[in-house]
Enzyme design. Structure first.
Site, PDB file in Angstrom:
ATOM      1  CG  ASP A 164       1.861   3.744   6.031  1.00 21.92           C
ATOM      2  OD1 ASP A 164       2.897   3.334   6.585  1.00 21.92           O
ATOM      3  OD2 ASP A 164       1.314   3.133   5.100  1.00 21.92           O
ATOM      4  CG  ASN A 206      -6.259  -2.858  -1.049  1.00 19.97           C
ATOM      5  OD1 ASN A 206      -5.089  -2.517  -1.174  1.00 19.97           O
ATOM      6  ND2 ASN A 206      -7.038  -2.404  -0.082  1.00 19.97           N
ATOM      7  CG  HIS A 250      -2.841  -0.375   0.381  1.00 20.53           C
ATOM      8  ND1 HIS A 250      -3.398  -0.811   1.553  1.00 20.53           N
ATOM      9  CD2 HIS A 250      -1.569  -0.894   0.406  1.00 20.53           C
ATOM     10  CE1 HIS A 250      -2.541  -1.516   2.236  1.00 20.53           C
ATOM     11  NE2 HIS A 250      -1.416  -1.600   1.563  1.00 20.53           N
ATOM     12  CD  GLU A 279      -6.615   0.501   2.435  1.00 18.18           C
ATOM     13  OE1 GLU A 279      -6.229  -0.045   1.391  1.00 18.18           O
ATOM     14  OE2 GLU A 279      -6.417  -0.026   3.556  1.00 18.18           O
TER      15      GLU A 279
HETATM   16  P1  PGA Z   1       3.624  -6.112   2.604  1.00 18.39           P
HETATM   17  O1  PGA Z   1       2.625  -4.863   2.603  1.00 18.39           O
HETATM   18  O2  PGA Z   1       4.941  -5.615   2.150  1.00 18.39           O
HETATM   19  O3  PGA Z   1       3.630  -6.579   4.011  1.00 18.39           O
HETATM   20  O4  PGA Z   1       3.035  -7.115   1.665  1.00 18.39           O
HETATM   21  C1  PGA Z   1       2.704  -3.941   1.570  1.00 18.39           C
HETATM   22  C2  PGA Z   1       1.584  -2.948   1.698  1.00 18.39           C
HETATM   23  O5  PGA Z   1       0.531  -3.293   2.249  1.00 18.39           O
HETATM   24  O6  PGA Z   1       1.740  -1.822   1.225  1.00 18.39           O
END
Ligand code: PGA
Length: 251
Positions: free
Chosen positions: A68, A136, A138, A143
């Site tokens: 992304d 959350n 995702h 999302e």
């Molecule tokens: P993080 O993010 O590894 O910084 O916790 C993971 C994500 O949001 O997919």
């Protein structure tokens, strides 16, 4: 759920374990297509891979594909995922930047950039895809509410993701509102998936993804339908699972 779940003592062990499987894929197929994630979760994996490269792992023919990218940042912004991957992957592993593909969040026609990236990913046939998970649930920037049939697209970040990612920006208002992300069906097209979570704040999202019903409320629960998912957690990220896995020692 057919996923293999490994619980490790800490992020370093997670990194060594996942990196060793990526190295196996690359040793078997030197021109492998590897899907990479940004965020804090995969950092120890890239550190371990950099050590393997320093001691002889040849990644010269590998192609790397990001999940992304933010939309709306100025070109060259240090938190664009192109810039992040340059810092955490390209430089430590000594890669040719042209081998690292990132959706073009700066394109004038974002819909077209998304469609082109989806075609690129499906043509590449990702051998192994790294994934973090949001608090959350995702995966990528899919999302809650994202359909499991979604493809690479322009979409909005949820407020909870903007809050989670505010730590990377000087002010919470500076976190972008839009992004390009591989869709859930795009992610599921990978031959093998490595899901990684570090920290107790990921516990509920991991439990919902692995033990809950498959539901668009937990985008990561879509992984339950994939045949080759391996989940690597530190002990705190496993704390909300109903089953106690215990930490596996690494050799
Ligand atoms: P993080 O993010 O590894 O910084 O916790 C993971 C994500 O949001 O997919």
């Amino acid at each position: 759920m057919t996923a293999v779940i490994d619980v490790h003592r800490d992020a370093l062990d997670v990194g060594r374990s996942v990196a060793s499987r990526i190295a196996e894929v690359i040793s078997a197929r030197p021109d492998a297509a590897v899907g990479v994630a940004t965020g804090s979760s995969p950092e120890s994996i890239y550190q371990a891979l950099a050590e393997m490269v320093a001691t002889g792992l040849d990644v010269g023919q590998v192609q790397w594909y990001a999940l992304d990218e933010y939309v709306g940042l100025p070109q060259g912004h240090p938190e664009s995922y192109r810039a992040v991957l340059d810092r955490v992957l390209v430089r430590p592993l000594g890669l040719d930047p042209a081998t690292v593909h990132v959706p073009d969040g700066f394109a004038s026609d974002l819909e077209q950039a998304a469609a082109e990236y989806d075609i690129l990913i499906r043509a590449a046939q990702i051998d192994i895809q790294l994934l973090g998970i949001g608090s959350n649930g995702h995966i990528g920037f899919n999302e809650p509410g994202s359909t499991f049939t979604s493809s690479t697209r322009v979409t909005e970040l949820s407020e909870s993701t903007r809050r989670d990612n505010a730590r990377y920006f000087a002010h919470p208002d500076l976190v972008p509102r839009s992004c390009l992300t591989q869709g859930i069906s795009t992610i599921l097209s990978a031959a093998a998936i490595e899901l990684v979570a570090i920290g107790a704040n990921k516990g509920p999202a991991i439990a919902a993804a692995l033990e809950g019903p498959t539901s668009t409320r937990s985008p990561a629960s879509a992984l339950q339908s994939h045949r080759h998912v391996r989940v690597s957690l530190d002990t705190s990220a496993s704390s909300s699972l109903s089953h106690d896995f215990g930490a596996v020692p690494l050799p």
